[in-house]
Enzyme design. Structure first.
Site, PDB file in Angstrom:
ATOM      1  N   LYS A 170       0.559   8.721   6.135  1.00  0.00           N
ATOM      2  CA  LYS A 170      -0.345   7.530   6.557  1.00  0.00           C
ATOM      3  C   LYS A 170       0.504   6.907   7.877  1.00  0.00           C
ATOM      4  O   LYS A 170       1.456   6.160   7.569  1.00  0.00           O
ATOM      5  CB  LYS A 170      -0.593   6.399   5.442  1.00  0.00           C
ATOM      6  N   GLU A 184      12.724   2.497   4.039  1.00  0.00           N
ATOM      7  CA  GLU A 184      13.654   1.970   5.030  1.00  0.00           C
ATOM      8  C   GLU A 184      13.094   0.860   5.531  1.00  0.00           C
ATOM      9  O   GLU A 184      12.074   0.944   6.346  1.00  0.00           O
ATOM     10  CB  GLU A 184      13.560   3.427   6.031  1.00  0.00           C
ATOM     11  N   CYS A 232      14.162  -1.606  14.109  1.00  0.00           N
ATOM     12  CA  CYS A 232      14.868  -2.225  12.874  1.00  0.00           C
ATOM     13  C   CYS A 232      16.137  -2.373  12.973  1.00  0.00           C
ATOM     14  O   CYS A 232      16.762  -3.225  12.254  1.00  0.00           O
ATOM     15  CB  CYS A 232      14.505  -1.168  11.806  1.00  0.00           C
ATOM     16  N   GLU A 259      14.326 -11.639  10.467  1.00  0.00           N
ATOM     17  CA  GLU A 259      14.094 -10.543  11.420  1.00  0.00           C
ATOM     18  C   GLU A 259      13.098 -11.151  12.289  1.00  0.00           C
ATOM     19  O   GLU A 259      11.793 -11.261  11.536  1.00  0.00           O
ATOM     20  CB  GLU A 259      13.567  -9.274  10.585  1.00  0.00           C
TER      21      GLU A 259
HETATM   22  P1  NAD Z   1       4.340  -2.989   7.993  1.00  0.00           P
HETATM   23  O1  NAD Z   1       5.253  -3.041   6.721  1.00  0.00           O
HETATM   24  O2  NAD Z   1       3.733  -3.681   8.553  1.00  0.00           O
HETATM   25  O3  NAD Z   1       3.678  -1.494   8.201  1.00  0.00           O
HETATM   26  C1  NAD Z   1       4.303  -0.366   7.871  1.00  0.00           C
HETATM   27  C2  NAD Z   1       3.258   0.793   7.072  1.00  0.00           C
HETATM   28  O4  NAD Z   1       2.697   0.176   5.955  1.00  0.00           O
HETATM   29  C3  NAD Z   1       1.813   0.825   8.235  1.00  0.00           C
HETATM   30  O5  NAD Z   1       1.347   2.125   8.082  1.00  0.00           O
HETATM   31  C4  NAD Z   1       0.949  -0.280   7.268  1.00  0.00           C
HETATM   32  O6  NAD Z   1      -0.186   0.107   7.538  1.00  0.00           O
HETATM   33  C5  NAD Z   1       1.472   0.088   5.916  1.00  0.00           C
HETATM   34  N1  NAD Z   1       0.929  -0.774   4.792  1.00  0.00           N
HETATM   35  C6  NAD Z   1       0.718  -2.246   4.957  1.00  0.00           C
HETATM   36  N2  NAD Z   1       0.459  -2.806   3.954  1.00  0.00           N
HETATM   37  C7  NAD Z   1       0.602  -1.625   2.839  1.00  0.00           C
HETATM   38  C8  NAD Z   1       0.309  -1.695   1.642  1.00  0.00           C
HETATM   39  N3  NAD Z   1      -0.158  -2.807   0.883  1.00  0.00           N
HETATM   40  N4  NAD Z   1       0.392  -0.619   0.910  1.00  0.00           N
HETATM   41  C9  NAD Z   1       0.807   0.620   1.686  1.00  0.00           C
HETATM   42  N5  NAD Z   1       0.942   0.714   2.981  1.00  0.00           N
HETATM   43  C10 NAD Z   1       0.710  -0.447   3.741  1.00  0.00           C
HETATM   44  O7  NAD Z   1       5.370  -2.663   9.127  1.00  0.00           O
HETATM   45  P2  NAD Z   1       5.396  -2.435  10.641  1.00  0.00           P
HETATM   46  O8  NAD Z   1       4.924  -3.678  11.595  1.00  0.00           O
HETATM   47  O9  NAD Z   1       4.706  -1.494  11.206  1.00  0.00           O
HETATM   48  O10 NAD Z   1       6.785  -1.955  11.285  1.00  0.00           O
HETATM   49  C11 NAD Z   1       7.958  -2.963  11.430  1.00  0.00           C
HETATM   50  C12 NAD Z   1       8.849  -3.181  10.305  1.00  0.00           C
HETATM   51  O11 NAD Z   1       9.306  -1.669  10.058  1.00  0.00           O
HETATM   52  C13 NAD Z   1       9.957  -4.003  10.680  1.00  0.00           C
HETATM   53  O12 NAD Z   1      10.410  -4.773   9.595  1.00  0.00           O
HETATM   54  C14 NAD Z   1      11.239  -2.822  10.876  1.00  0.00           C
HETATM   55  O13 NAD Z   1      12.500  -3.489  10.692  1.00  0.00           O
HETATM   56  C15 NAD Z   1      10.706  -1.774  10.145  1.00  0.00           C
HETATM   57  N6  NAD Z   1      11.298  -0.427  10.399  1.00  0.00           N
HETATM   58  C16 NAD Z   1      12.286  -0.009   9.691  1.00  0.00           C
HETATM   59  C17 NAD Z   1      12.982   1.243  10.068  1.00  0.00           C
HETATM   60  C18 NAD Z   1      14.120   1.848   9.361  1.00  0.00           C
HETATM   61  O14 NAD Z   1      14.273   3.132   9.539  1.00  0.00           O
HETATM   62  N7  NAD Z   1      14.890   1.079   8.613  1.00  0.00           N
HETATM   63  C19 NAD Z   1      12.368   2.008  11.081  1.00  0.00           C
HETATM   64  C20 NAD Z   1      11.442   1.306  11.909  1.00  0.00           C
HETATM   65  C21 NAD Z   1      10.879   0.027  11.437  1.00  0.00           C
END
Ligand code: NAD
Length: 504
Positions: free
Chosen positions: A193, A268, A304, A404
């Site tokens: 997804k 992650e 991140c 963050e």
């Molecule tokens: P997000 O958590 O808003 O979304 C991530 C994914 O989760 C998307 O595909 C979203 O549609 C999905 N999602 C949202 N609600 C959900 C639910 N209830 N059930 C299942 N899936 C759901 O994050 P974002 O805005 O896309 O990305 C930013 C975040 O990602 C930041 O906190 C960043 O630090 C983190 N990030 C971490 C890493 C790492 O490797 N540690 C890498 C990149 C980004």
């Protein structure tokens, strides 16, 4: 001239997004769609399908069948290695095209995507190549019997099963590869997804993996937002493992959702990583450029592991600030297809409001605004651009230094000695990364041992595709990359066998 994506949309020719289930491309059963708006202009890019619970069920059923009933998990090593290598080769071949699609998705500039390995198509291709090397090395151990006697004790690594892989929007090349490559290497099947803010890049990558020969049902894609698509996926009883990269809030929700089924989970998540700059750093200017660069270039701080807190020894504090401010002034914005543009807008209006809210809060909490702090107007007014922002004299316990922000905002905090630097580096709920700048090799290693973070870079900032990556504390659960991915996508099975008549 007001920025527009119109000509790029015509050149790249995006078609409406479809789901990919059991080897077939099609719309959502209820016809639901989501319109993606470009972050740099607000223009409509294209519609993507929103997978309903019933579409997710079909995708999981296809992945289940491919795992339980096809010969996929038992493919001979040579065939699987060749498949992974073809995946890597096709990604490399289509790198320019993928960068262009990404620029229409999340507005990461093509020039940045081509020049910075960690977010490049090439790193994704390398991850597939790296995992090709694991296929014929998925061994266990043979152990001596603990109580003596004549029997064998062995362990085997077996594929974990159906993996729900959920991606954020910011680094689709690397993150898709870090989840799909180990799944293919170990014989798992996947329901992927992508983020609703970066779907088209993932769909194009999956088309390429399909043409590389990934069998039907082994890789499925359901697109759409967290609700309904993500929620159905994380609560589906036939999913064996959830591999998630994204925010801490959604990570917590996944842990909660998996509690009743014991679905395996890798998370992650985010960070508030420190760059610690000592007075004996070989080049304070370079340390400043590296730090502010990671917070403002490319993803505009929406990364991140970016070091968004700079802890700087008081004796080089002014030098650091001057160099960082100079570099911030050089960051170029605008059309992501312009090779001179090096930085992206924020991904959406919600994130724009959030970042501007943190900037207001920083000022209200008494931090000193050195540069930036505002949304860009004029030709950029239609997009979510925020100027590179530096706050000095930040209290390490303030909101600015603790939360963050996920935007181009650097909080600079002075320190006086090594113990204080360690205490401040660790005074956070996160533990994803850190950098240490010092010419004293023993000090850098000492700091690496004392900082509680998953990755510590000494005198630099880099990411390698074959190394474990993940976080301490609230930055995540488990590790992905290299051997740790293989472990995360397999179950360990112990087998015991008496060699004679004697029962154990
Ligand atoms: P997000 O958590 O808003 O979304 C991530 C994914 O989760 C998307 O595909 C979203 O549609 C999905 N999602 C949202 N609600 C959900 C639910 N209830 N059930 C299942 N899936 C759901 O994050 P974002 O805005 O896309 O990305 C930013 C975040 O990602 C930041 O906190 C960043 O630090 C983190 N990030 C971490 C890493 C790492 O490797 N540690 C890498 C990149 C980004």
């Amino acid at each position: 001239m007001t920025l527009t994506m119109r000509s790029h949309l015509e050149d790249v020719g995006l078609k409406p997004g479809l789901l990919y289930i059991d080897g077939e491309w099609g719309g959502a059963v209820d016809g639901a769609t989501w319109t993606h708006h470009h972050p740099a202009t607000g223009e409509e890019v294209a519609d993507l399908a929103v997978a309903s619970a019933s579409d997710v069920d079909s995708a999981v059923a296809a992945a289940r069948r491919a795992f339980d009933e096809s010969d996929w998990a038992g493919w001979r090593a040579q065939r699987r290695i060749a498949l992974l290598r073809r995946c890597g080769a096709l990604l490399r071949e289509h790198a320019d095209e993928l960068r262009a699609v990404q620029a229409l998705d999340n507005s990461v500039p093509v020039g940045f995507g081509a020049g910075v390995y960690a977010v490049s198509v090439e790193v994704a291709a390398d991850v597939f190549d790296h995992h090709a090397g694991w296929v014929d090395k998925l061994g266990g151990e043979t152990l001596a019997p603990y109580q003596g006697g004549d029997h064998l004790a062995m362990t085997f690594r077996e594929p974990i099963g159906v993996v729900a892989a959920i991606l954020p929007w910011n680094a689709p090349f690397l993150l898709l590869a870090q989840k799909v490559a180990p799944a293919l290497a170990t014989g798992c099947t996947v329901v992927l997804k992508p983020s609703e803010y970066c779907t088209f890049t993932v769909l194009r990558m999956v088309e390429l993996l399909e043409s590389a020969g990934v069998p039907k049902g082994v890789l499925n894609v359901v697109t759409g937002p967290g609700d309904p698509t993500g929620e159905r996926l994380i609560t589906h009883p036939d999913v064996d493992k959830i591999s998630f990269t994204g925010s801490r809030a959604v990570g917590s929700r996944i842990v909660e959702a998996s509690a009743s089924t014991m679905t395996r989970v890798s998370l992650e998540l985010g960070g508030k990583s420190p760059a610690v700059v000592f007075d004996d750093a070989a080049d304070v200017g370079l340390a400043a450029a590296t730090t502010i660069g990671a917070v403002t270039l490319g993803l505009s701080g929406q990364a991140c592991v970016a070091n968004t807190r700079a802890l700087v020894h008081r004796s080089v504090y002014d030098e650091f600030l001057a160099a960082a401010e100079g570099m911030a002034g050089m960051v170029s914005y605008g059309d992501p297809f312009d090779p001179a543009v090096m930085s992206a807008p924020l991904i959406n209006g919600r994130q724009l409001d959030r970042v501007l809210g943190y900037i207001d809060k920083g000022t209200a909490e008494g931090a000193r605004l050195v540069t930036g702090g505002e949304r860009l107007g004029g030709d950029y007014a239609g997009g979510n651009f925020v100027a590179p922002t530096i706050f000095a004299d930040v209290d390490n316990s303030s909101t600015l230094a603790q939360e963050e922000i996920f935007g181009p905002v650097l909080a600079v905090v002075p320190f006086d000695d090594e113990d204080e630097a360690v205490a401040m580096a660790n005074d956070t709920e996160y533990g994803l990364g850190a950098s240490v700048f010092s010419a004293d090799a023993q000090r850098t290693f000492r700091m690496a041992r004392r900082i509680r973070a998953g990755t510590v870079c000494l005198n630099g900032f880099q990411i390698e595709p074959h190394l474990p990556f993940g976080g301490f504390k609230q930055s995540g659960l488990g590790r992905e990359g290299g051997r740790s991915s293989i472990e995360a996508y397999t179950e360990l099975k112990t087998v015991l066998m008496p060699l004679g008549d004697e029962m154990m």
